[in-house]
Scaffold this motif. Structure first.
Motif, PDB file in Angstrom:
ATOM      1  N   LYS A  23       0.917  -0.930   0.126  1.00 43.14           N
ATOM      2  CA  LYS A  23       0.213  -0.062   0.017  1.00 43.14           C
ATOM      3  C   LYS A  23       0.442   1.643  -0.019  1.00 43.14           C
ATOM      4  O   LYS A  23       0.605   2.116  -1.095  1.00 43.14           O
ATOM      5  N   LEU A  24       1.983   1.138   0.911  1.00 36.96           N
ATOM      6  CA  LEU A  24       3.255   2.235   0.860  1.00 36.96           C
ATOM      7  C   LEU A  24       3.037   2.586  -0.766  1.00 36.96           C
ATOM      8  O   LEU A  24       3.859   3.661  -1.184  1.00 36.96           O
ATOM      9  N   GLU A  25       4.452   1.622  -1.319  1.00 40.66           N
ATOM     10  CA  GLU A  25       4.948   2.305  -1.932  1.00 40.66           C
ATOM     11  C   GLU A  25       3.654   2.398  -3.430  1.00 40.66           C
ATOM     12  O   GLU A  25       3.873   3.806  -4.239  1.00 40.66           O
ATOM     13  N   LYS A  26       2.023   2.182  -3.101  1.00 42.46           N
ATOM     14  CA  LYS A  26       1.340   2.423  -4.330  1.00 42.46           C
ATOM     15  C   LYS A  26       0.841   4.179  -4.129  1.00 42.46           C
ATOM     16  O   LYS A  26       1.124   5.081  -4.761  1.00 42.46           O
ATOM     17  N   SER A  61      24.511   4.429  11.388  1.00 43.76           N
ATOM     18  CA  SER A  61      23.015   3.413  12.132  1.00 43.76           C
ATOM     19  C   SER A  61      23.695   2.954  13.636  1.00 43.76           C
ATOM     20  O   SER A  61      24.872   2.533  13.767  1.00 43.76           O
ATOM     21  N   LEU A  62      22.176   3.020  14.207  1.00 40.16           N
ATOM     22  CA  LEU A  62      22.898   2.527  16.302  1.00 40.16           C
ATOM     23  C   LEU A  62      22.493   0.900  16.060  1.00 40.16           C
ATOM     24  O   LEU A  62      23.077   0.770  16.716  1.00 40.16           O
ATOM     25  N   HIS A  63      22.332   0.282  15.442  1.00 42.07           N
ATOM     26  CA  HIS A  63      21.953  -0.870  15.215  1.00 42.07           C
ATOM     27  C   HIS A  63      23.250  -1.788  14.523  1.00 42.07           C
ATOM     28  O   HIS A  63      23.652  -0.865  13.553  1.00 42.07           O
ATOM     29  N   GLU A  64      24.009  -2.777  14.987  1.00 38.71           N
ATOM     30  CA  GLU A  64      24.574  -3.876  13.847  1.00 38.71           C
ATOM     31  C   GLU A  64      23.849  -4.276  12.301  1.00 38.71           C
ATOM     32  O   GLU A  64      24.475  -4.800  12.153  1.00 38.71           O
ATOM     33  N   GLU A  65      22.765  -4.977  13.304  1.00 35.21           N
ATOM     34  CA  GLU A  65      22.454  -6.243  12.018  1.00 35.21           C
ATOM     35  C   GLU A  65      20.620  -5.311  12.218  1.00 35.21           C
ATOM     36  O   GLU A  65      20.374  -5.085  13.180  1.00 35.21           O
ATOM     37  N   SER A  66      20.591  -4.950  10.461  1.00 35.25           N
ATOM     38  CA  SER A  66      18.608  -5.064  10.180  1.00 35.25           C
ATOM     39  C   SER A  66      18.467  -6.789  10.332  1.00 35.25           C
ATOM     40  O   SER A  66      18.213  -7.359  10.645  1.00 35.25           O
ATOM     41  N   ASN A  67      16.244  -5.852  10.969  1.00 35.37           N
ATOM     42  CA  ASN A  67      15.618  -7.300  11.683  1.00 35.37           C
ATOM     43  C   ASN A  67      14.630  -6.575  10.191  1.00 35.37           C
ATOM     44  O   ASN A  67      14.684  -5.804   8.637  1.00 35.37           O
ATOM     45  N   ASP A  68      13.522  -7.423  10.526  1.00 39.43           N
ATOM     46  CA  ASP A  68      13.165  -8.332   8.427  1.00 39.43           C
ATOM     47  C   ASP A  68      12.372  -5.987   8.184  1.00 39.43           C
ATOM     48  O   ASP A  68      12.095  -6.197   7.256  1.00 39.43           O
ATOM     49  N   ASN A  69      11.800  -6.013   9.308  1.00 38.56           N
ATOM     50  CA  ASN A  69      11.262  -3.789   9.689  1.00 38.56           C
ATOM     51  C   ASN A  69      12.288  -3.114   8.711  1.00 38.56           C
ATOM     52  O   ASN A  69      12.224  -2.539   7.319  1.00 38.56           O
ATOM     53  N   GLY A  70      13.699  -3.702   8.808  1.00 47.70           N
ATOM     54  CA  GLY A  70      14.574  -2.364   8.333  1.00 47.70           C
ATOM     55  C   GLY A  70      14.276  -3.107   6.703  1.00 47.70           C
ATOM     56  O   GLY A  70      15.221  -2.168   6.305  1.00 47.70           O
ATOM     57  N   LYS A  71      14.455  -4.817   6.976  1.00 49.55           N
ATOM     58  CA  LYS A  71      14.992  -4.872   5.801  1.00 49.55           C
ATOM     59  C   LYS A  71      13.696  -4.740   4.381  1.00 49.55           C
ATOM     60  O   LYS A  71      14.192  -3.845   3.759  1.00 49.55           O
ATOM     61  N   ARG A  72      12.469  -4.456   4.448  1.00 54.56           N
ATOM     62  CA  ARG A  72      11.670  -4.454   4.270  1.00 54.56           C
ATOM     63  C   ARG A  72      11.623  -2.352   3.613  1.00 54.56           C
ATOM     64  O   ARG A  72      11.376  -2.248   2.773  1.00 54.56           O
ATOM     65  N   LEU A  73      12.278  -1.708   4.825  1.00 51.61           N
ATOM     66  CA  LEU A  73      11.919  -0.375   4.532  1.00 51.61           C
ATOM     67  C   LEU A  73      12.880  -0.455   3.415  1.00 51.61           C
ATOM     68  O   LEU A  73      12.953   0.667   2.967  1.00 51.61           O
ATOM     69  N   ILE A  74      14.253  -1.007   3.712  1.00 54.16           N
ATOM     70  CA  ILE A  74      15.327  -0.204   2.783  1.00 54.16           C
ATOM     71  C   ILE A  74      15.251  -0.954   1.886  1.00 54.16           C
ATOM     72  O   ILE A  74      15.099  -0.076   0.535  1.00 54.16           O
ATOM     73  N   GLU A  75      14.537  -1.997   0.857  1.00 56.93           N
ATOM     74  CA  GLU A  75      14.113  -2.439   0.016  1.00 56.93           C
ATOM     75  C   GLU A  75      12.808  -1.209  -0.908  1.00 56.93           C
ATOM     76  O   GLU A  75      12.993  -1.122  -1.403  1.00 56.93           O
ATOM     77  N   LEU A  76      12.014  -0.752  -0.120  1.00 58.70           N
ATOM     78  CA  LEU A  76      10.711   0.299  -0.249  1.00 58.70           C
ATOM     79  C   LEU A  76      12.120   1.281  -0.713  1.00 58.70           C
ATOM     80  O   LEU A  76      11.579   2.092  -1.675  1.00 58.70           O
ATOM     81  N   ALA A  77      12.910   1.751  -0.149  1.00 57.77           N
ATOM     82  CA  ALA A  77      13.796   2.875  -0.057  1.00 57.77           C
ATOM     83  C   ALA A  77      14.586   2.910  -1.858  1.00 57.77           C
ATOM     84  O   ALA A  77      14.533   3.739  -2.771  1.00 57.77           O
ATOM     85  N   THR A  78      14.368   1.495  -1.838  1.00 57.33           N
ATOM     86  CA  THR A  78      15.504   1.520  -3.496  1.00 57.33           C
ATOM     87  C   THR A  78      14.573   1.521  -4.047  1.00 57.33           C
ATOM     88  O   THR A  78      15.048   1.662  -5.633  1.00 57.33           O
TER      89      THR A  78
END
Length: 88
Positions: A23-26, A61-78
């Motif tokens: 929905k956000l991508e749309k 970044s504050l975190h060492e590793e991305s969680n699932d939501n982080g990966k989804r956000l990066i994918e959306l940004a890309t």
């Protein structure tokens, strides 16, 4: 154009998260092409320092590793040609 969001938490099921990001991508796709786009809010995401993500998030970044939501956000940004900042 400014879009304010509150994403599903990390514990939500796969379908809920996928639906939110679809929905956000749309919504982003419907924004005027030449507008500056700012997508802000609570993405419930942890974005890590993985080198593969540096073109989108930079070197800090504050975190060492991305969680699932982080990966989804990066994918959306890309996909949307956006950058991610202020991930604290």
């Amino acid at each position: 154009s400014i879009v304010n969001v509150h994403a599903p938490t990390e514990q939500k099921d796969e379908n809920t998260k996928t639906s939110f990001y679809n929905k956000l991508e749309k919504i982003i796709d419907k924004l005027p092409r030449y507008d500056m786009k700012i997508i802000l809010g609570d993405f419930n995401a942890k974005i890590g320092k993985e080198s593969i993500y540096q073109p989108i998030i930079g070197k800090h970044s504050l975190h060492e590793e991305s969680n699932d939501n982080g990966k989804r956000l990066i994918e959306l940004a890309t996909i949307s040609n956006l950058k991610v900042s202020s991930t604290a």
